[in-house]
Design a protein around this motif. Structure first.
Motif, short mmCIF file in Angstrom:
data_model
loop_
_atom_site.label_atom_id
_atom_site.label_comp_id
_atom_site.label_asym_id
_atom_site.label_seq_id
_atom_site.Cartn_x
_atom_site.Cartn_y
_atom_site.Cartn_z
N SER A 147 5.42 -7.17 2.04
CA SER A 147 4.19 -7.40 1.28
C SER A 147 3.32 -8.49 1.90
O SER A 147 2.09 -8.35 1.99
N THR B 231 1.98 -7.19 5.54
CA THR B 231 1.03 -6.10 5.39
C THR B 231 -0.25 -6.58 4.73
O THR B 231 -1.36 -6.26 5.19
N GLY B 232 -0.11 -7.35 3.65
CA GLY B 232 -1.30 -7.85 2.95
C GLY B 232 -2.14 -8.77 3.81
O GLY B 232 -3.37 -8.78 3.71
N THR B 233 -1.51 -9.55 4.68
CA THR B 233 -2.24 -10.51 5.51
C THR B 233 -2.89 -9.84 6.71
O THR B 233 -4.09 -10.00 6.96
N SER C 186 -5.65 -7.00 5.80
CA SER C 186 -6.73 -7.28 4.86
C SER C 186 -8.10 -7.17 5.53
O SER C 186 -8.94 -6.37 5.15
N ASP D 123 0.27 -13.52 -1.86
CA ASP D 123 0.14 -12.40 -0.94
C ASP D 123 0.67 -11.10 -1.53
O ASP D 123 0.21 -10.02 -1.14
N SER D 124 1.62 -11.19 -2.43
CA SER D 124 2.08 -9.97 -3.10
C SER D 124 0.98 -9.40 -3.99
O SER D 124 0.75 -8.19 -4.02
N GLN E 195 -2.19 -9.99 -3.51
CA GLN E 195 -3.21 -9.54 -2.57
C GLN E 195 -2.87 -8.18 -1.97
O GLN E 195 -3.76 -7.36 -1.74
N PHE E 196 -1.58 -7.95 -1.73
CA PHE E 196 -1.15 -6.65 -1.21
C PHE E 196 -1.48 -5.53 -2.20
O PHE E 196 -2.01 -4.48 -1.83
N MET F 186 -5.15 -4.98 -2.23
CA MET F 186 -5.57 -4.27 -1.03
C MET F 186 -5.34 -2.77 -1.17
O MET F 186 -6.21 -1.96 -0.81
#
Length: 222
Positions: free
Chosen positions: A50, A53-55, A58, A186-187, A189-190, A193
């Motif tokens: 997570s 991938t999210g970072t 994005s 970030d989770s 944000q994932f 996204m």
């Protein structure tokens, strides 16, 4: 100013408030550097997927990928399949690094590799390579985020000011919350996204005139 601008600022403010809240909430829970940097070796197995991938995707997915697909055509969209490389790297390397770190007390990969090969030069080289990648990557992400925010606000907020504001929020919650705040934020944000990708797909579907018109246009191109 339009209602769209106030709606954007409201939701963006709520998200940034959540980020800062998570950072300050976890600030007093850290006792050692291990707690701050690697969450006391208690990172959940799904966090790597997570967070990475999210970072990484994005700025790429929301800005560069659609634009490059528009310029180069639909075949370029196949580059999105490189998202498979992220969980694959985690399966091949991250679990082994985590086990070695837990057994021997390593905190960073540079420390582990330096101890294994008995070379301080490798430690320095890994740090140099990491900085050489991370600084331009962070600059690219902040510039794309600032440009996107500037476009969404009809240039009411400049791209440079937006990038600085985003960077300030990130710096605050990272410096106060450590790795634990990164996992939570970030989770979220994932998930945002993924939701955004579906939204972009439906918007594009509507702009091209529906499925039948899209198929007809693609058949003409073929």
């Amino acid at each position: 100013m339009s209602g769209q601008f106030y709606t954007l600022i409201t939701f963006l403010g709520l998200y940034w408030f959540f980020c800062l809240y998570v950072g300050f909430r976890n600030q007093k829970k850290f006792i050692t550097p291990v707690d701050f940097f690697i969450f006391g070796r208690q990172l959940p197995s799904w966090s790597f997927f997570s967070i990475m991938t999210g970072t990484i995707f994005s700025g790429w997915i929301f800005f560069l990928q659609p634009g490059l697909t528009f310029v180069n055509g639909l075949p370029f969209s196949m580059t999105s399949l490189c998202v498979i490389a992220i969980p694959l790297i985690g399966v091949l390397f991250s679990k082994k690094q985590w086990l070695l770190s837990k057994k021997f007390g390593y905190v960073t990969p540079a420390e582990m590799i330096s101890d294994y090969f008995k070379s301080d030069i490798l430690r320095i080289l890994i740090v140099v390579i990491t900085l050489g990648f991370s600084i331009p990557f962070i600059a690219m992400q902040l510039s794309l985020g600032g440009l996107l925010l500037s476009i969404l606000t009809d240039n009411i907020i400049g791209s440079g000011s937006a990038a600085i504001l985003i960077g300030a929020v990130i710096s605050i919650y990272l410096s106060t919350g450590g790795m634990k705040s990164i996992i939570y934020i970030d989770s979220i944000q994932f998930l945002l996204m993924i939701f955004g990708i579906f939204c972009i797909g439906f918007i594009t579907y509507d702009l091209v005139g529906g499925w039948d018109l899209l198929n007809e246009s693609l058949s003409r191109i073929a």
